[in-house]
Design an enzyme around this catalytic site. Structure first.
Site, PDB file in Angstrom:
ATOM      1  N   GLU A  77      30.274  17.715   4.769  1.00  0.00           N
ATOM      2  CA  GLU A  77      28.853  17.983   4.994  1.00  0.00           C
ATOM      3  C   GLU A  77      27.990  16.744   4.753  1.00  0.00           C
ATOM      4  O   GLU A  77      27.031  16.487   5.489  1.00  0.00           O
ATOM      5  CB  GLU A  77      28.393  19.121   4.078  1.00  0.00           C
ATOM      6  N   GLY A 106      15.877  -1.386  -1.464  1.00  0.00           N
ATOM      7  CA  GLY A 106      17.210  -0.823  -1.579  1.00  0.00           C
ATOM      8  C   GLY A 106      17.590   0.117  -0.452  1.00  0.00           C
ATOM      9  O   GLY A 106      18.636   0.770  -0.497  1.00  0.00           O
ATOM     10  N   GLU A 110      21.102  -2.765   3.297  1.00  0.00           N
ATOM     11  CA  GLU A 110      22.071  -3.650   2.652  1.00  0.00           C
ATOM     12  C   GLU A 110      21.715  -5.111   2.938  1.00  0.00           C
ATOM     13  O   GLU A 110      20.914  -5.423   3.827  1.00  0.00           O
ATOM     14  CB  GLU A 110      23.478  -3.349   3.185  1.00  0.00           C
ATOM     15  N   LYS A 164      27.560   9.098  13.122  1.00  0.00           N
ATOM     16  CA  LYS A 164      27.047  10.434  12.840  1.00  0.00           C
ATOM     17  C   LYS A 164      26.962  11.289  14.103  1.00  0.00           C
ATOM     18  O   LYS A 164      27.319  12.475  14.079  1.00  0.00           O
ATOM     19  CB  LYS A 164      25.681  10.327  12.159  1.00  0.00           C
ATOM     20  N   GLY A 184      20.646   8.766  -0.107  1.00  0.00           N
ATOM     21  CA  GLY A 184      20.217   8.784  -1.499  1.00  0.00           C
ATOM     22  C   GLY A 184      21.287   9.370  -2.387  1.00  0.00           C
ATOM     23  O   GLY A 184      22.084  10.215  -1.972  1.00  0.00           O
TER      24      GLY A 184
END
Length: 414
Positions: A124, A182, A185, A200, A298
Site C-alpha cells: 500500500e 528535505g 534528494e 507509481k 513522509g
C-alpha cells in the site's frame, strides 16, 4: 502474538517502529493479536532506539526463524531487497513493502511467488505514501471496470511547480528550496525526471488492468525544462502545469500510459492540488471519478500505510489476500505514445516563420499571450490529433527556421 522483522531503519523503517510501539492498543484492537518486533535489520548501529536490543546485521537470522511470520521491507532499491523479499516469500513469510522500485520492476514475479507459497505480498505504501489507493482499487472499487487513472504522484515536483506558479521562482531556485527543506534528494533525478511517478503509475496500471507494466515501457518526461514563461502561458490558457501519470484502457485491449507535464484546466480539481500533496483520480464505469488526496510521502504517513498492511497480514496469516496481476509478455500491450491523440501547448522562437505558416500547418489553433513572452516568441495550443502528426508538423517548422522551446500536452481525463 505475531512476530515481525523490519528490514531497514532509515526514515520509513524508523517510522514503522515508532508507529507500532506507539499504537500497540490500536493494533491489538484491529488485529486481535499483539504485534512484536523481533528483529530490525540494518548495517548501522542505533543504540538509542527503543528496540536497540533487537537489531541484527545478518539477514539469515530472519529467514531461519520460523516464528517470524511477517517481514517489512523498507530498505529501498532492488539489491538486495529483491533477493531478501523473494526468499522470505518462498519461506512462507508474508512481506509488506513501501519499495516502489521493487514493486514496479518485480511485482508480477513476487506476487506469483507469494501465491505459490500461500503468503501475502502487500505494498500500500509504495504509491501515495499515506494516501490509501492500492486497497481501494482492488477492494472498494472491485465492482467497477477501471477505465482510467490519472494523478499527481510525486510531491517533490508538485512542490517545485507550486513555487514556480505562486512565487514566480525559477525551476532551479524552487529545486534548491525543495532540497533545503528535505523534499528533494541531493541527486533529484528520480523526482524531477519523472522516474518516481513512472514507477507509481506502473503499479496502479498493473493493479487496475491485471498485467504488469514495466517502467521502461512508459514514455516519461520530467519538469526540468519548464520555465516561468511556460507557467505564465498556462495561466493565460486557463490552467496550471502539473506532472501527471496517466493510464487509460483502450477498446482494443491496449493501454495508453505516460508520465509528463500536462496543462490541467483550472476547472479540474487536480489543478488545485499544490505543495507536497498528491492527488489520484480513478475513473470506474460505475463510480465515475473518485479522487484520493493527501501527503504522498513522509516518515509517519508512509509508516502508517506500512503498518496497516502488517495488520492486514496478521488477519490473513493462514489465508491469502487476492492481490495479484499477471506478467506481461505482449510487446504491443502498451500503445506507442506517438499514436495517442492529444492537443499540445507549443512555445516557439521564430525567425522567418510567420504566424500564417503555423496556422497553415495546424489549421485552427489557439494563440496565447503573456507578459513574460520574449521578443520573437509565439505560443499556441494545437488541435487534438495523433502526437506523431504534431511532432511531424513541428519538425517542418524547425526546417523553416523556428526553434521549438517547449511542448506540453493538454490533460484530457476522459
Amino acid at each position: 502474538m505475531v512476530n515481525i522483522a523490519v528490514m531497514g531503519h532509515g526514515v520509513v523503517g524508523s517510522g514503522v517502529v515508532e508507529v507500532i510501539l506507539s499504537h500497540k492498543e490500536g493494533v491489538l484492537r484491529h488485529a486481535h493479536e499483539e504485534l512484536n518486533i523481533k528483529y530490525v535489520l540494518d548495517l548501522k548501529e542505533f543504540p538509542d532506539s527503543p528496540v536497540a536490543d533487537r537489531f541484527t546485521k545478518n539477514f539469515e537470522d530472519i529467514i531461519r526463524d520460523d516464528s517470524v511470520q511477517i517481514v517489512v521491507e523498507v530498505m529501498g532499491g532492488l539489491n538486495p531487497a529483491f533477493d531478501f523479499v523473494k526468499r522470505c516469500l518462498t519461506a512462507g513469510k508474508s512481506v509488506v513493502t513501501s519499495n516502489k522500485e521493487l514493486v514496479a520492476a518485480k511485482g508480477a514475479e513476487l506476487l506469483a511467488v507469494a501465491k505459490e507459497h500461500n503468503a501475502n505480498f502487500m505494498f500500500e505504501a509504495s504509491v501515495g505514501g499515506g494516501i490509501p489507493i492500492i486497497r481501494p482499487i482492488y477492494q472498494c472499487l472491485a465492482a467497477n471496470n477501471v477505465l482510467e487513472i490519472a494523478g499527481i504522484l510525486n510531491g517533490t515536483t508538485n512542490f517545485i511547480l507550486t513555487k514556480m506558479i505562486d512565487d514566480h521562482m525559477s525551476f532551479q531556485d524552487a529545486l534548491a528550496l525543495a532540497q533545503k527543506l528535505g523534499y528533494a534528494e541531493r541527486n533529484p533525478s528520480a523526482d524531477v525526471d519523472g522516474h518516481d511517478a513512472c514507477r507509481k503509475i506502473c503499479i496502479l496500471a498493473a493493479l487496475a488492468f491485471g498485467k504488469h507494466v514495466y517502467p521502461e515501457q512508459v514514455h516519461t518526461e520530467g519538469i526540468s525544462n519548464l520555465t516561468l514563461a511556460d507557467v505564465a502561458y498556462a495561466n493565460a490558457w486557463g490552467g496550471e502545469i502539473k506532472l501527471i501519470g496517466n493510464v487509460k484502457m483502450m477498446d482494443n485491449g491496449q493501454i495508453q500510459i505516460i508520465v509528463c507535464p500536462m496543462l490541467v484546466p483550472n476547472s479540474n480539481l487536480m489543478a488545485n492540488i499544490d505543495d507536497v500533496f498528491n492527488g489520484i483520480m480513478v475513473r470506474g464505469d460505475a463510480t465515475d471519478e473518485v479522487l484520493f488526496y493527501g501527503k504522498g510521502a513522509g516518515k509517519l504517513p508512509t509508516a502508517s500505510a506500512v503498518v496497516a498492511d502488517v495488520i492486514d497480514c496478521m488477519k490473513h496469516v493462514d489465508a491469502r489476500k487476492y492481490l495479484f496481476w499477471e506478467d506481461n509478455t505482449d510487446p504491443d500491450y502498451v500503445q506507442n505514445y506517438l499514436d495517442n491523440p492529444v492537443a499540445m501547448y507549443v512555445r516557439v522562437r521564430v525567425s522567418d516563420v510567420e504566424a500564417e505558416r503555423i496556422r497553415g500547418l495546424f489549421g485552427s489553433i489557439n494563440w496565447l499571450a503573456c507578459d513574460e513572452a520574449e521578443e520573437g516568441e509565439l505560443a499556441f495550443v494545437t488541435p487534438k490529433m495523433a502526437e506523431r502528426e504534431i511532432r511531424s508538423k513541428l519538425a517542418q517548422l524547425e526546417e523553416q527556421g523556428a526553434e521549438v522551446k517547449t511542448t506540453v500536452r493538454i490533460a484530457d481525463f476522459s
